[in-house]
Scaffold this motif. Structure first.
Motif, short mmCIF file in Angstrom:
data_model
loop_
_atom_site.label_atom_id
_atom_site.label_comp_id
_atom_site.label_asym_id
_atom_site.label_seq_id
_atom_site.Cartn_x
_atom_site.Cartn_y
_atom_site.Cartn_z
N ASP A 74 0.80 -1.23 0.00
CA ASP A 74 0.00 0.00 0.00
C ASP A 74 0.84 1.28 0.00
OD1 ASP A 74 1.05 -0.09 2.54
OD2 ASP A 74 -0.82 0.38 3.57
N GLY A 75 2.12 1.15 -0.27
CA GLY A 75 2.96 2.34 -0.31
C GLY A 75 3.33 2.89 1.05
N GLY A 76 3.02 2.15 2.13
CA GLY A 76 3.43 2.56 3.47
C GLY A 76 2.34 3.14 4.34
N ASP A 77 1.09 3.16 3.88
CA ASP A 77 0.00 3.75 4.68
C ASP A 77 -0.21 2.99 5.99
OD1 ASP A 77 -0.43 5.69 2.80
OD2 ASP A 77 -2.05 4.62 1.78
N PHE A 78 -0.24 1.65 5.90
CA PHE A 78 -0.45 0.85 7.11
C PHE A 78 0.73 0.99 8.06
CE2 PHE A 78 0.19 -3.13 9.47
CZ PHE A 78 -0.99 -3.17 10.19
N ALA A 79 1.94 0.90 7.55
CA ALA A 79 3.13 1.01 8.40
C ALA A 79 3.20 2.37 9.07
CB ALA A 79 4.39 0.78 7.55
N LEU B 64 -7.65 7.19 11.69
CA LEU B 64 -8.02 6.05 10.85
C LEU B 64 -9.36 6.34 10.20
CD1 LEU B 64 -7.21 3.21 9.95
CD2 LEU B 64 -8.46 2.32 11.92
N GLU B 65 -9.34 6.55 8.90
CA GLU B 65 -10.56 6.87 8.16
C GLU B 65 -11.18 5.59 7.59
OE1 GLU B 65 -11.68 9.82 8.26
OE2 GLU B 65 -9.90 10.81 9.08
N VAL B 66 -12.52 5.62 7.43
CA VAL B 66 -13.22 4.47 6.88
C VAL B 66 -12.72 4.15 5.48
CG1 VAL B 66 -15.47 3.56 6.20
CG2 VAL B 66 -15.26 4.97 8.26
N GLU B 67 -12.47 5.18 4.68
CA GLU B 67 -11.99 4.97 3.31
C GLU B 67 -10.64 4.25 3.30
OE1 GLU B 67 -12.91 7.81 4.59
OE2 GLU B 67 -14.81 8.28 3.56
N ASP C 157 -5.65 -2.25 -0.88
CA ASP C 157 -4.20 -2.25 -0.68
C ASP C 157 -3.85 -2.15 0.81
OD1 ASP C 157 -3.75 -2.43 -3.38
OD2 ASP C 157 -3.53 -0.27 -3.68
N PHE C 158 -4.59 -1.31 1.53
CA PHE C 158 -4.38 -1.18 2.97
C PHE C 158 -4.67 -2.51 3.67
CE2 PHE C 158 -5.70 -0.25 7.31
CZ PHE C 158 -4.75 0.66 7.73
N LEU D 25 -0.75 -9.02 5.39
CA LEU D 25 0.63 -9.44 5.19
C LEU D 25 1.45 -9.22 6.46
CD1 LEU D 25 2.94 -10.45 3.39
CD2 LEU D 25 3.32 -8.07 2.66
N SER D 26 1.24 -8.09 7.12
CA SER D 26 1.95 -7.81 8.37
C SER D 26 1.60 -8.84 9.43
CB SER D 26 1.60 -6.40 8.87
OG SER D 26 2.02 -5.42 7.95
N LEU D 27 0.32 -9.18 9.52
CA LEU D 27 -0.12 -10.18 10.49
C LEU D 27 0.50 -11.54 10.18
CD1 LEU D 27 -1.89 -11.04 12.87
CD2 LEU D 27 -3.77 -11.41 11.25
#
Length: 258
Positions: free
Chosen positions: A119-124, A133-136, A142-143, A149-151
């Motif tokens: 996701d380009g780093g949004d989750f990290a 943390l927005e609903v969108e 990707d998020f 994947l992190s889990l």
């Protein structure tokens, strides 16, 4: 030191033992967990290296909570300094704990780094730095892929480090051996750990649903918000108490833990 292989039902025993230990000293253990979280949060706000230092502290802090549980089991009152048990040893023990923390922090950052491929780093960024943390954002595929994947990557990392701080502290193992035997113990007892994980998942989820339902029945929209935080603090404290019993049953020794 001897590695034990326990039956699957032992996982439920660890949960019950952790809950029982917690209720022997609920205020003390909840307070220690709050101190642990507060220390992590304070370190996290330090510019540049704060988040990394907080990650380095996690193995030693988790050991401190296990040591507090042992104090309760022995009929003692766990004092705040017990959280630093991993550093209240000889030079070798301190060095091993620092090295464990450094390896853990590097591995965790590596997991977050791999998630950026999704996701380009949004989750990290949200996990490591924080933010709203927005609903969108949550609904973004990707998020979600980055989160899963992190889990997926964190599960084996947690197994490697599950017993490592305790093995280093109580059995005097060097870092490499502690990581190895932690992995072997978790894999050998995967059935018990599966039961353990499922039971805690049901407890956390069930408590959340129950509090939300009670709030709805009362017609009080603020009840859930006020009740969830202390409930989760207590449950998290119970969880860390139960990790001590998982270690105690997976390994035996002719010498008493110091």
């Amino acid at each position: 030191m001897k590695l034990n292989v326990v039956p699957a039902k032992t996982g439920s025993l660890w949960v019950r033992q952790g809950i029982r230990a917690f209720w022997k000293q609920p205020l003390a253990l909840t307070g220690l967990f709050f101190m642990f979280m507060a220390s992590m949060s304070i370190l996290s706000i330090v510019p540049v290296l704060g988040g990394f230092l907080a990650l380095m502290l996690l193995p030693a802090a988790s050991l401190g909570l296990m040591a507090a549980t042992r104090e309760v089991e022995l009929g003692k009152f766990p004092m705040p300094f017990i959280l630093a048990a991993g550093f209240r040893t000889g030079a070798d023990g301190k060095r091993n704990m620092v090295v464990l923390g450094l390896i853990y922090a590097l591995c965790f950052v590596g997991v977050m780094g791999l998630s950026t491929l999704m996701d380009g780093g949004d989750f990290a960024k949200l996990y490591l730095v924080g933010g709203s943390l927005e609903v969108e954002t949550v609904m973004d595929p990707d998020f979600q892929n980055a989160m899963w994947l992190s889990l997926l990557l964190y599960l084996p990392l947690s197994l490697v480090f599950w017993h490592a701080p305790a093995l280093t502290h109580w059995h005097g193992l060097q870092v490499a051996k502690s990581l190895f035997f932690s992995t072997v113990a978790c894999m050998s007892n995967w059935r018990a750990f599966l039961v353990f994980g499922l039971m805690w998942s049901f407890i956390f989820l069930g408590t959340t649903l129950a509090i939300t339902l009670i709030g709805s029945l009362m017609g009080d929209s603020e009840f859930a918000a006020m009740a969830l935080l202390p409930a989760m603090l207590m449950l998290a404290s119970m969880f860390f108490c139960s990790t001590y019993y998982s270690f105690k049953d997976c390994f035996t020794s002719d010498t008493l833990y110091a």
